[in-house]
Design an enzyme around this catalytic site. Structure first.
Site, mmCIF file in Angstrom:
data_model
loop_
_atom_site.group_PDB
_atom_site.id
_atom_site.type_symbol
_atom_site.label_atom_id
_atom_site.label_comp_id
_atom_site.label_asym_id
_atom_site.label_seq_id
_atom_site.Cartn_x
_atom_site.Cartn_y
_atom_site.Cartn_z
ATOM 1 N N HIS A 113 17.269 97.345 -12.800
ATOM 2 C CA HIS A 113 17.377 96.072 -13.543
ATOM 3 C C HIS A 113 16.508 96.128 -14.776
ATOM 4 C CE1 HIS A 113 17.986 95.348 -9.253
ATOM 5 N NE2 HIS A 113 18.834 94.395 -9.599
ATOM 6 N N LYS A 124 23.996 100.424 -8.661
ATOM 7 C CA LYS A 124 23.950 99.062 -9.226
ATOM 8 C C LYS A 124 23.081 99.031 -10.488
ATOM 9 C CE LYS A 124 22.268 94.395 -8.687
ATOM 10 N NZ LYS A 124 21.314 93.517 -7.997
ATOM 11 N N LYS A 180 35.578 80.145 -38.605
ATOM 12 C CA LYS A 180 36.971 79.905 -38.983
ATOM 13 C C LYS A 180 37.368 80.678 -40.245
ATOM 14 C CE LYS A 180 37.728 75.545 -36.665
ATOM 15 N NZ LYS A 180 38.331 74.224 -36.762
#
Ligand code: NAP
Length: 528
Positions: free
Chosen positions: A134, A160, A311
């Site tokens: 992690h 993991k 946009k």
């Protein structure tokens, strides 16, 4: 099949058991029992594992790797040993040990290997070893080396990795790690940018994804709840071919679009999922992120709703990629929809102006052609006003833009053959249709109104018939309430919002949008 795992931080056996039953009822496939704070009572821990209604991962995460355990390694490994023996036959499905711990000591590895299944294990045990790594700050620079080191251990059944995503693009690396796996793999990104890796873990074939039982019980930043995964992000329907869509903006955290479009996919059985995608404002970020989504073929990225501040970036991007731009979107200078066509070409369009037009025409029960010569007063000269002015002038309405900053009204009017006036001039003007494109009256300023309908110069003879407020929160603004009382037809911003979303849905799926369902989702959201 990718499993749904609910992590449970254990403070007492009763609480953990109750949470495990709740996880099962909510649809989880397994639970991770985090014994970080519950490593001293071996007998209670063994009983908890044995009584759990779902298969378990047992983890005792030290604080130096983001957990709550501050004891020594041998103590916690001794608990694994005890559980491995005491729960024989009904033991945990997995023990999770950090790579850093496992790498550190041959003695510790030997002890772990006594209780997990591996090629040289003489004892019968079903418990597999998850080796985990992690990083709560960033993508570890040695990510690839870590994966190889974990996978090279013969005792490692599952690899993991979890790291804090720096941007949306980190999710793609998580998908790559899963797709190139040699062993069952969990690869998740943490934080706001990492949601995509958690939801799409199933699309890419990860062993599992984690989901919290509720908002208060996540064990890592950005972990969705099981309810969100199942109800909002369509977990049960996800598969390798699922088409991916999203809302691109900054911020996007409170957008209603994921709820609307995912409900639409559900309602039409369309194999799609729609996610929030926050991209920082600069064009370079937009280009790099959308470009890498498009290049990652197995992501099946097929389109996006694009909102502030991107946009204009969308138009620039689609132009650079030699895609097609809807002419009126180019004239407005803003597009809100990206569609990736079947042949991979891009189409940028604006569904706002048509949504505004249709909201008014449907309320008046007229065709768009009948707008010719109607006198339309538009309050405001920002982004929403641009789309409205473009739409109504394109249908030959006589549009006047009233704005606080007159220069902006002038510029907008010039671009679309409309008139410009100072904001206060609205009080002495007469018109057929009034459209509010300012935020005046929006939650939480619900007592405000941009125009006093009751003090209209000559209410009795006025031609004002329609008042349309683009604001959708609240659904009925003070302006609309007063207009209704004065006998006008009123149109809420909800109508525009639903219609622009419906048009996007139709562009992406080629199917009619379930607009009533969209409307209900919006109203439900606004009423909670
Ligand atoms: P914008 O680009 O920031 O423009 C806001 C406009 O409102 C500007 O012209 C501004 O005038 C004017 N204004 C702001 N506060 C004012 C005040 N106190 N008095 C007078 N004028 C004021 O915002 P936008 O993106 O166009 O959004 C405007 C509204 O449209 C929002 O309420 C939003 O909810 C709504 N909207 C609805 C939909 C929908 O689908 N229903 C879609 C988009 C937007 P100046 O030029 O003088 O600053």
């Amino acid at each position: 099949m990718t499993k749904l795992c609910v992590p449970i931080m254990v403070d007492s056996a009763d609480q953990a058991l109750a949470d495990a039953h709740a996880a099962k009822a909510a649809g989880a496939d397994l639970v991770e029992l985090r014994l970080d704070r519950f490593s001293d009572d071996r007998i209670a821990a063994a009983k908890l594992v044995g009584n759990c209604p779902l298969p378990t991962i047992v983890t005792i995460r030290p604080n130096w790797e983001g957990g709550d355990y501050d004891g020594d390694d041998m103590h916690r490994i001794a608990l694994f040993e005890y559980l491995g023996v005491a729960c024989a036959g009904q033991g945990p499905a997995y023990f999770d040990v950090e790579l850093a711990t496992y790498d550190r000591s041959a003695n510790l590895r030997q002890k772990v290997m006594l209780v997990v299944d591996h090629p040289g294990q003489p004892r019968l045990t079903d418990t597999g070893l998850i080796l985990s790594s992690h990083d709560f700050n960033t993508r570890p620079p040695d990510l690839i080396r870590r994966i190889k080191t974990m996978a090279d251990y013969g005792s490692c059944r599952v690899v993991k990795l979890a790291w804090a995503a720096r941007s949306l693009r980190d999710n793609l690396e998580a998908f790559e790690v899963i797709e190139q796996r040699h062993k069952p793999t969990i690869a998740l990104c943490m934080g706001e940018h990492g949601l995509m890796s958690r939801v799409l873990a199933k699309k890419f074939g990860a062993l599992l994804t984690f989901a919290a039982i509720d908002d208060a019980h996540g064990t890592a930043p950005g972990q969705p709840t099981i309810h969100e995964l199942k109800s909002l992000y369509r977990w049960d329907a996800l598969n390798a071919d699922t088409q991916v869509f999203g809302v691109i903006g900054d911020p996007v955290g409170h957008s209603m679009s994921p709820a609307i479009h995912n409900a639409g996919f559900d309602g039409t059985n369309y194999d799609g999922v729609y996610l929030p995608m926050r991209i920082p404002p600069e064009y370079e970020h937009f280009k790099a992120t959308v470009g890498s989504f498009l290049a990652y073929e197995s992501l099946h990225f097929r389109g996006a709703s694009v909102t502030i501040p991107h946009k204009h970036n969308l138009l620039r991007f689609v132009e650079e990629m030699q895609g097609e731009i809807e002419p009126l979107a180019a004239q407005i200078g803003a597009a809100n929809t990206l569609t990736v066509r079947d042949d991979g070409s891009l189409y940028a369009s604006n569904t706002d102006y048509a949504a505004a037009l249709d909201s008014v025409c449907d309320a008046l029960k007229i065709q768009r052609d009948a707008l010719q010569s109607k006198r339309v007063a538009v309050l405001g000269a920002g982004g929403a006003a641009r789309a409205v002015v473009a739409g109504f002038t394109a249908h030959n309405a006589e549009v006047t833009v009233f704005n606080r900053t007159l220069d902006k009204a002038d510029t907008l009017a010039e671009g679309f053959d409309a008139h410009a006036a100072a904001f206060d001039d609205i009080n002495s003007a007469d018109f057929d249709i009034l459209i509010n494109c300012t935020p005046i009256g929006m939650h939480p300023n619900e007592d405000a109104t941009p125009y006093d309908v009751t003090s209209h110069p000559s209410p009795a003879t006025s031609t004002l018939r329609v008042v349309f407020d683009t604001i959708y929160n609240p659904v009925e603004t003070k302006l609309l309430r007063e207009a209704k009382a004065a006998g006008c037809i009123t149109v809420s911003g909800v109508e525009m919002f639903v219609r622009q979303a419906a048009a996007q849905f139709e562009l992406w799926t080629g199917q009619p949008a379930p607009s009533d369902r969209f409307r209900q989702v919006v109203l439900d959201r606004l009423n909670t």
